[in-house]
Design a protein around this motif. Structure first.
Motif, PDB file in Angstrom:
ATOM      1  N   GLN A  14      -6.138   7.563   0.877  1.00 43.12           N
ATOM      2  CA  GLN A  14      -5.757   6.592   1.890  1.00 43.12           C
ATOM      3  C   GLN A  14      -6.798   5.495   2.009  1.00 43.12           C
ATOM      4  O   GLN A  14      -8.003   5.725   1.856  1.00 43.12           O
ATOM      5  N   VAL A  15      -6.323   4.289   2.284  1.00 43.76           N
ATOM      6  CA  VAL A  15      -7.188   3.133   2.479  1.00 43.76           C
ATOM      7  C   VAL A  15      -7.689   3.127   3.919  1.00 43.76           C
ATOM      8  O   VAL A  15      -6.960   3.492   4.847  1.00 43.76           O
ATOM      9  N   THR A  16      -8.919   2.717   4.118  1.00 42.69           N
ATOM     10  CA  THR A  16      -9.473   2.614   5.464  1.00 42.69           C
ATOM     11  C   THR A  16      -9.417   1.161   5.947  1.00 42.69           C
ATOM     12  O   THR A  16      -9.245   0.228   5.157  1.00 42.69           O
TER      13      THR A  16
ATOM     14  N   MET B 275      -0.542   4.939   0.875  1.00 46.73           N
ATOM     15  CA  MET B 275      -1.989   4.779   1.002  1.00 46.73           C
ATOM     16  C   MET B 275      -2.368   4.012   2.262  1.00 46.73           C
ATOM     17  O   MET B 275      -3.541   4.009   2.652  1.00 46.73           O
ATOM     18  N   GLY B 276      -1.400   3.355   2.903  1.00 50.56           N
ATOM     19  CA  GLY B 276      -1.702   2.587   4.099  1.00 50.56           C
ATOM     20  C   GLY B 276      -1.468   3.337   5.393  1.00 50.56           C
ATOM     21  O   GLY B 276      -1.659   2.781   6.480  1.00 50.56           O
TER      22      GLY B 276
ATOM     23  N   GLN C 297     -10.302   0.631  -4.471  1.00 50.29           N
ATOM     24  CA  GLN C 297     -11.571   1.143  -3.959  1.00 50.29           C
ATOM     25  C   GLN C 297     -11.415   2.574  -3.450  1.00 50.29           C
ATOM     26  O   GLN C 297     -12.253   3.449  -3.714  1.00 50.29           O
ATOM     27  N   ALA C 298     -10.331   2.831  -2.730  1.00 50.33           N
ATOM     28  CA  ALA C 298     -10.089   4.176  -2.205  1.00 50.33           C
ATOM     29  C   ALA C 298      -9.868   5.171  -3.348  1.00 50.33           C
ATOM     30  O   ALA C 298     -10.400   6.294  -3.322  1.00 50.33           O
TER      31      ALA C 298
ATOM     32  N   ALA D 284      -8.222  -3.062  -2.048  1.00 53.42           N
ATOM     33  CA  ALA D 284      -8.575  -1.971  -1.133  1.00 53.42           C
ATOM     34  C   ALA D 284      -8.087  -0.631  -1.663  1.00 53.42           C
ATOM     35  O   ALA D 284      -8.796   0.383  -1.580  1.00 53.42           O
ATOM     36  N   ALA D 285      -6.880  -0.614  -2.204  1.00 50.19           N
ATOM     37  CA  ALA D 285      -6.326   0.635  -2.732  1.00 50.19           C
ATOM     38  C   ALA D 285      -7.158   1.153  -3.907  1.00 50.19           C
ATOM     39  O   ALA D 285      -7.429   2.360  -4.002  1.00 50.19           O
TER      40      ALA D 285
ATOM     41  N   ASP E 240     -12.061  -0.783   4.139  1.00 51.26           N
ATOM     42  CA  ASP E 240     -11.648  -1.208   2.797  1.00 51.26           C
ATOM     43  C   ASP E 240     -10.848  -2.504   2.862  1.00 51.26           C
ATOM     44  O   ASP E 240     -11.098  -3.457   2.117  1.00 51.26           O
ATOM     45  N   LEU E 241      -9.881  -2.509   3.750  1.00 51.39           N
ATOM     46  CA  LEU E 241      -8.968  -3.644   3.838  1.00 51.39           C
ATOM     47  C   LEU E 241      -9.682  -4.873   4.388  1.00 51.39           C
ATOM     48  O   LEU E 241      -9.474  -5.999   3.902  1.00 51.39           O
TER      49      LEU E 241
ATOM     50  N   LEU F 196       0.809  -1.215   0.000  1.00 49.71           N
ATOM     51  CA  LEU F 196       0.000   0.000   0.000  1.00 49.71           C
ATOM     52  C   LEU F 196       0.845   1.268   0.000  1.00 49.71           C
ATOM     53  O   LEU F 196       0.422   2.302  -0.528  1.00 49.71           O
TER      54      LEU F 196
END
Length: 322
Positions: A303-305, A264-265, A295-296, A292-293, A308-309, A261
């Motif tokens: 940033q990924v939530t 983004m993580g 989707q963000a 997940a990335a 999402d993950l 990520l």
């Protein structure tokens, strides 16, 4: 003379060992000595040449074996990996084992002078997606060698009846061109001879054992398998190193996703997703992080939530259970 005798010997040793980092370090020492002796122009020219060589892509340094022809054309695919040992996530003992192989390869000339060969026949075994193929790529990158993957499906189907001769062509190439030769999904070739009624299959395995025993230490032969239990026991003693791969634990799973990520993580509470990551392979964790990335990104966020993950990990788990 700018370069001392010791410098020249060190350059030759490091070149022969394939240790680029040490070679360039000695070359820079020669440049520094030239500068101290008042040869500023020569020192600057040496530095420019060294920096230019360092930045040259690995693909431009390898020979025509990177474009397999003739008997190898339908059997081998070539790649020039750009993944280092620090990118491989795993327990310390696994990374230490790989580091030892790399060290022996870089010092293979010193070992040869004392009658020893470096580790060059590796057996990697463990569940799918746990880093076996990546390990072959790491070794190739760290040693600045091409990675040549032998397509065993073609070997065993298209060439049944002449497989032994094709295997010989691969090992002949390994003797003439230094590279990393990966036999992926090796269990297709290395299954128990006693459990196989096909005489041709037994002859294929016997041929491989002979070729492996005689393999030139200049190249590295890597066999990767998901199924240790079905491998012929005669295989194990033919390999210099056997490395076992396991599914990642919670901390390793977090590290795999965090690495994929990147920025983004940031902000992810990794303890909150470790339970969902349990039992997934390195490859599945990478796929979940990528899902997940994306989707963000599609929401317009940077940033990924955790949500999402978690959702992506649940999807990977559900796909694997089908």
């Amino acid at each position: 003379m700018t370069a001392s005798g010791e410098h020249i010997k060190a350059l030759v040793r490091n070149h022969a060992a394939g240790d680029d980092a040490a070679f360039y370090a000695v070359a820079l020492q020669v440049a520094a000595k030239a500068a101290r002796q008042g040869h500023g122009t020569l020192a600057n020219e040496l530095k420019r040449v060294i920096e230019g060589a360092r930045s040259q892509p690995v693909a431009s340094k390898v020979t025509a074996i990177a474009r397999p022809r003739g008997d190898l054309a339908d059997l081998v695919t070539a790649a020039f990996p750009n993944v280092s040992l620090r990118d491989l996530v795993g327990p310390p003992q696994l990374k230490d084992a790989i580091a030892r192989v790399l060290h022996e390869q870089r010092q293979r000339q010193a070992l040869s002078e004392h009658g020893f060969a470096p580790a060059h026949r590796l057996l990697l075994e463990g569940p799918p997606g746990t880093g076996k193929t990546m390990t072959a790529a790491v070794i190739a990158h760290e040693l600045a060698l091409p990675l040549l993957t032998i397509r065993l499906d073609s070997l065993l189907s298209k060439y049944l009846g002449e497989t032994a001769s094709k295997l010989r062509a691969v090992f002949d190439a390994a003797a003439s061109q230094r590279a990393v030769y990966l036999f992926d999904e090796f269990d297709a070739l290395g299954g128990h001879r006693s459990g196989n009624d096909v005489g041709e299959a037994r002859r294929i395995l016997n041929s491989f054992l002979i070729f492996l025993e005689q393999a030139n230490a200049e190249s590295i032969v890597v066999a990767a398998t998901n199924h240790r239990s079905i491998l012929d026991h005669a295989l194990f003693r033919r390999f210099d190193v056997a490395i076992r791969y396991e599914l990642p634990d919670g901390a390793q799973a977090s590290e795999v996703m965090k690495t994929r990520l990147g920025p983004m993580g940031r902000g992810i509470r990794w303890a909150a997703v470790q339970a969902q990551a349990s039992g997934l392979s390195h490859a599945e964790l990478v796929k979940a992080a990528e899902t997940a990335a994306k989707q963000a990104i599609l929401r317009g966020e940077k940033q990924v939530t955790v949500a999402d993950l978690t959702e992506a990990l649940q999807e990977r788990r559900a796909a694997g259970s089908e």
